[in-house]
Design a protein around this motif. Sequence first.
Motif, PDB file in Angstrom:
ATOM      1  N   ARG A  62       0.827  -1.214   0.000  1.00 58.94           N
ATOM      2  CA  ARG A  62       0.000   0.000   0.000  1.00 58.94           C
ATOM      3  C   ARG A  62       0.857   1.259   0.000  1.00 58.94           C
ATOM      4  O   ARG A  62       0.500   2.265  -0.629  1.00 58.94           O
ATOM      5  N   ALA A  63       2.009   1.211   0.680  1.00 63.99           N
ATOM      6  CA  ALA A  63       2.885   2.379   0.760  1.00 63.99           C
ATOM      7  C   ALA A  63       3.471   2.756  -0.597  1.00 63.99           C
ATOM      8  O   ALA A  63       3.971   3.880  -0.766  1.00 63.99           O
ATOM      9  N   THR A  64       3.432   1.848  -1.567  1.00 61.25           N
ATOM     10  CA  THR A  64       3.947   2.130  -2.910  1.00 61.25           C
ATOM     11  C   THR A  64       2.854   2.542  -3.880  1.00 61.25           C
ATOM     12  O   THR A  64       3.132   2.802  -5.051  1.00 61.25           O
ATOM     13  N   SER A  65       1.605   2.605  -3.417  1.00 62.25           N
ATOM     14  CA  SER A  65       0.477   2.851  -4.312  1.00 62.25           C
ATOM     15  C   SER A  65       0.144   4.335  -4.387  1.00 62.25           C
ATOM     16  O   SER A  65       0.695   5.168  -3.665  1.00 62.25           O
ATOM     17  N   SER A  66      -0.808   4.648  -5.249  1.00 58.57           N
ATOM     18  CA  SER A  66      -1.295   6.031  -5.372  1.00 58.57           C
ATOM     19  C   SER A  66      -2.322   6.354  -4.296  1.00 58.57           C
ATOM     20  O   SER A  66      -2.824   7.480  -4.244  1.00 58.57           O
ATOM     21  N   LEU A  67      -2.644   5.382  -3.430  1.00 58.25           N
ATOM     22  CA  LEU A  67      -3.702   5.542  -2.440  1.00 58.25           C
ATOM     23  C   LEU A  67      -3.188   5.837  -1.041  1.00 58.25           C
ATOM     24  O   LEU A  67      -3.921   5.710  -0.073  1.00 58.25           O
ATOM     25  N   VAL A  68      -1.927   6.227  -0.929  1.00 57.29           N
ATOM     26  CA  VAL A  68      -1.358   6.482   0.391  1.00 57.29           C
ATOM     27  C   VAL A  68      -2.124   7.603   1.088  1.00 57.29           C
ATOM     28  O   VAL A  68      -2.558   8.573   0.457  1.00 57.29           O
ATOM     29  N   THR A  69      -2.278   7.455   2.403  1.00 55.26           N
ATOM     30  CA  THR A  69      -2.988   8.458   3.200  1.00 55.26           C
ATOM     31  C   THR A  69      -2.074   9.185   4.173  1.00 55.26           C
ATOM     32  O   THR A  69      -2.509  10.095   4.861  1.00 55.26           O
ATOM     33  N   GLY A  70      -0.814   8.740   4.269  1.00 59.11           N
ATOM     34  CA  GLY A  70       0.126   9.362   5.178  1.00 59.11           C
ATOM     35  C   GLY A  70       0.303   8.611   6.479  1.00 59.11           C
ATOM     36  O   GLY A  70       1.174   8.944   7.274  1.00 59.11           O
ATOM     37  N   ILE A  71      -0.523   7.584   6.711  1.00 54.70           N
ATOM     38  CA  ILE A  71      -0.440   6.832   7.963  1.00 54.70           C
ATOM     39  C   ILE A  71       0.322   5.522   7.783  1.00 54.70           C
ATOM     40  O   ILE A  71       0.593   4.814   8.758  1.00 54.70           O
ATOM     41  N   GLU A  72       0.699   5.204   6.565  1.00 55.46           N
ATOM     42  CA  GLU A  72       1.359   3.927   6.283  1.00 55.46           C
ATOM     43  C   GLU A  72       2.649   3.763   7.077  1.00 55.46           C
ATOM     44  O   GLU A  72       2.932   2.683   7.617  1.00 55.46           O
ATOM     45  N   GLU A  73       3.453   4.807   7.177  1.00 54.70           N
ATOM     46  CA  GLU A  73       4.726   4.723   7.890  1.00 54.70           C
ATOM     47  C   GLU A  73       4.519   4.341   9.352  1.00 54.70           C
ATOM     48  O   GLU A  73       5.276   3.533   9.909  1.00 54.70           O
ATOM     49  N   ALA A  74       3.501   4.903   9.989  1.00 55.72           N
ATOM     50  CA  ALA A  74       3.249   4.606  11.396  1.00 55.72           C
ATOM     51  C   ALA A  74       2.898   3.134  11.592  1.00 55.72           C
ATOM     52  O   ALA A  74       3.364   2.496  12.548  1.00 55.72           O
ATOM     53  N   PHE A  75       2.076   2.581  10.707  1.00 53.36           N
ATOM     54  CA  PHE A  75       1.737   1.165  10.814  1.00 53.36           C
ATOM     55  C   PHE A  75       2.965   0.291  10.595  1.00 53.36           C
ATOM     56  O   PHE A  75       3.242  -0.628  11.385  1.00 53.36           O
ATOM     57  N   ILE A  76       3.711   0.562   9.557  1.00 56.41           N
ATOM     58  CA  ILE A  76       4.868  -0.275   9.237  1.00 56.41           C
ATOM     59  C   ILE A  76       5.911  -0.221  10.356  1.00 56.41           C
ATOM     60  O   ILE A  76       6.408  -1.257  10.815  1.00 56.41           O
TER      61      ILE A  76
END
Length: 307
Positions: free
Chosen positions: A275-289
């Motif tokens: 998801r972090a590589t997609s066009s649908l990122v919301t900015g919260i991906e880093e926190a989850f990972i």
Amino acid sequence: MDLSVTSADLTTVATSADASAGTSMFIPAPSTPYQGDIARYWDHEARPVNLRLGDVDGLYHHHYGIGSVDHAALGDPGDGTGEYEKRLIAELHRLESAQAELLLDHLGPIERDDTLVDAGCGRGGSMVMAHQRFGCTVEGVTLSAKQADFANQRARELGIEDHVHARVCNMLGTPFETGQAAASWNNESSMYVDLHDLFAEHSRILAVGGRYVTITGCWNPRYGQPSKWVSQINAHFECNIHSRREYLRAMADNRLVPQAVVDLTPATLPYWALRATSSLVTGIEEAFINSYKDGSFQYFLIAADRV
């Protein structure tokens, strides 16, 4: 900005949704200002990550995914045609539905005349999947009139409105009869409520021997306190993530005996990395990972029987 809400405010919302969706809505009183905040949050939510993934096959989820990414199915990231991004979205959705399938796997034997309850049903994807698998009645509750209307519209489009139904309702005080449900669940929705109140209500509506399942993110007590990443997730979704220990303690206090506790953290990381590589990122991906990797946050399935 005035964020206060009254029971009358929510009743007005419910009545409006009732008129448009042709459903029986229910709002128990008293409501709280926080419930009003959450209702507004989800009424105004229209993230592409939820809608575009659901557009793949008409199952609209509000949770994340599990399982290994099928990189062969993605093709070449540099093809320049947009086909790769289309396939990436389809793969994210496949992992979402795999998560819902795993939850349904843990409900145990369900008969066609049983009733299931989805607490925090969102736009209804898991309800549709449950009915398609078991043929039974599935009742969903959400604070969002917009979500309930969407879920009921999808049920009508699929011709299953007699069996799949969403209503505007506080999951801590549902209109279902005591012992009515053969099984119930929360799929990434329990972080919006007090767990003792939540499990008391599930324990009430479940038949003795009925099964409760939750899939949820929770902070790891071994980390000491919620990490900065967990705090970012709380702020992003306006929720209050609980610890794994709190889930087990509140279940024990409400006659829910765990039968399975499954750590899904390794299984959900591929979803987030993709998801972090997609066009649908919301900015919260880093926190989850980062929180999954440093052990401060975990992704769990807990299945418990009502005794």
